[in-house]
Design a protein around this motif. Structure first.
Motif, PDB file in Angstrom:
ATOM      1  N   THR A   1       0.761  -1.677   0.095  1.00  0.00           N
ATOM      2  CA  THR A   1      -0.214   0.145   0.034  1.00  0.00           C
ATOM      3  C   THR A   1       1.002   0.867  -0.049  1.00  0.00           C
ATOM      4  O   THR A   1       0.532   2.156  -0.722  1.00  0.00           O
ATOM      5  N   ASP A   2       2.189   1.547   0.969  1.00  0.00           N
ATOM      6  CA  ASP A   2       3.043   2.613   0.844  1.00  0.00           C
ATOM      7  C   ASP A   2       3.517   2.514  -0.764  1.00  0.00           C
ATOM      8  O   ASP A   2       3.673   4.071  -0.733  1.00  0.00           O
ATOM      9  N   THR A   3       4.354   1.525  -1.066  1.00  0.00           N
ATOM     10  CA  THR A   3       4.585   2.006  -1.886  1.00  0.00           C
ATOM     11  C   THR A   3       3.716   2.301  -3.386  1.00  0.00           C
ATOM     12  O   THR A   3       4.213   3.101  -4.458  1.00  0.00           O
ATOM     13  N   LEU A   4       2.747   1.893  -3.238  1.00  0.00           N
ATOM     14  CA  LEU A   4       1.535   1.782  -4.760  1.00  0.00           C
ATOM     15  C   LEU A   4       1.554   3.469  -4.198  1.00  0.00           C
ATOM     16  O   LEU A   4       1.257   3.945  -4.784  1.00  0.00           O
ATOM     17  N   THR A   5       1.105   4.114  -3.335  1.00  0.00           N
ATOM     18  CA  THR A   5       0.712   5.200  -2.543  1.00  0.00           C
ATOM     19  C   THR A   5       1.585   6.379  -2.890  1.00  0.00           C
ATOM     20  O   THR A   5       1.463   7.326  -3.915  1.00  0.00           O
ATOM     21  N   ARG A   6       2.903   6.057  -2.944  1.00  0.00           N
ATOM     22  CA  ARG A   6       3.838   6.760  -2.764  1.00  0.00           C
ATOM     23  C   ARG A   6       4.226   6.947  -4.838  1.00  0.00           C
ATOM     24  O   ARG A   6       4.679   8.173  -4.705  1.00  0.00           O
TER      25      ARG A   6
ATOM     26  N   ALA B   1      -7.948   3.501  -0.179  1.00  0.00           N
ATOM     27  CA  ALA B   1      -8.809   3.253  -1.401  1.00  0.00           C
ATOM     28  C   ALA B   1      -7.957   2.147  -1.773  1.00  0.00           C
ATOM     29  O   ALA B   1      -8.071   1.146  -2.776  1.00  0.00           O
ATOM     30  N   VAL B   2      -6.528   2.837  -1.856  1.00  0.00           N
ATOM     31  CA  VAL B   2      -5.458   1.761  -2.207  1.00  0.00           C
ATOM     32  C   VAL B   2      -4.992   0.839  -0.967  1.00  0.00           C
ATOM     33  O   VAL B   2      -4.798  -0.304  -2.204  1.00  0.00           O
TER      34      VAL B   2
ATOM     35  N   THR C   1      -7.867  -6.850  -1.103  1.00  0.00           N
ATOM     36  CA  THR C   1      -8.778  -7.594  -1.739  1.00  0.00           C
ATOM     37  C   THR C   1      -7.583  -8.581  -2.728  1.00  0.00           C
ATOM     38  O   THR C   1      -8.048  -9.957  -2.963  1.00  0.00           O
ATOM     39  N   VAL C   2      -6.638  -8.277  -3.794  1.00  0.00           N
ATOM     40  CA  VAL C   2      -6.226  -8.563  -4.247  1.00  0.00           C
ATOM     41  C   VAL C   2      -4.689  -9.739  -3.402  1.00  0.00           C
ATOM     42  O   VAL C   2      -5.047 -10.916  -4.414  1.00  0.00           O
TER      43      VAL C   2
END
Length: 195
Positions: free
Chosen positions: A89-94, A181-182, A188-189
């Motif tokens: 989550t942190d990786t995708l958000t960043r 949301a991320v 889920t994935v």
């Protein structure tokens, strides 16, 4: 711009200026004149160091994409520790709140730029493809650490995570993705493959 003024690290100065223009004005506002004005240099400086503006943009994208490699190394080094969902989550958000998202919009907006980048990214969309490899590498390391199921298809999981995150932010008004949301997408994935 006065003549005879020594410029230090012109490439990086121009790249940083391009980032600022891109973040402020988007791909349509990114012109050679806007970049050189932002950098405080004569227009000829850009053309002295790059064959043309598209060559400059291609090198900017390659340089900023290479930074994902550094992030990938740090991400893999953390495998086996911490919370997998939180880390992804942190990786995708960043990733989608950074200059990477703006560079991605630039790559999507300019057909000629994508064509030039085929040498470094022969398939997929440059920046998104490398981000997918980064996430897949981390998930593979977590698989090796026994925290993701042995039969998990990490490449497909990474593609799903990157694609979903990109869709949540593409063309949106918000400058950053909603971390909640991320996290929901990541949860889920990865739900079926977490050990």
């Amino acid at each position: 711009m006065p003549t005879g003024v020594a410029l230090r690290d012109v490439r990086e100065q121009l790249f940083a200026a391009a980032e600022r223009v891109l973040l402020r004005a988007g791909p349509a506002g990114l012109t050679s004149r806007a970049v050189t004005a932002e950098a405080g240099v004569a227009k000829g400086v850009l053309h002295k160091h790059f064959a043309d503006f598209d060559a400059f943009l291609a090198e900017l994208v390659v340089d900023r994409t290479a930074q994902l490699t550094l992030q990938e190394a740090a991400l893999r080094a953390g495998a086996g520790r911490g919370d997998v969902i939180g880390t992804v989550t942190d990786t995708l958000t960043r990733l989608f709140s950074s200059i990477a998202a703006a560079v991605l919009a630039l790559v999507i907006a300019r057909d000629g730029l994508r064509a030039r980048l085929r040498a470094t990214t022969p398939t997929g969309v440059p920046m998104l493809t490398e981000a997918t490899w980064m996430v897949a590498g981390y998930l593979a390391a977590e698989k090796d650490a026994g925290r993701i199921a042995a039969d998990a298809d990490v490449d497909m999981l990474a593609l799903t995570l990157i694609g979903s995150s990109h869709l949540m932010t593409a063309g949106g008004e918000a400058p950053t993705p909603d971390p909640a949301a991320v996290r929901k997408v990541v949860t889920t994935v990865l739900a079926a493959v977490l050990s």
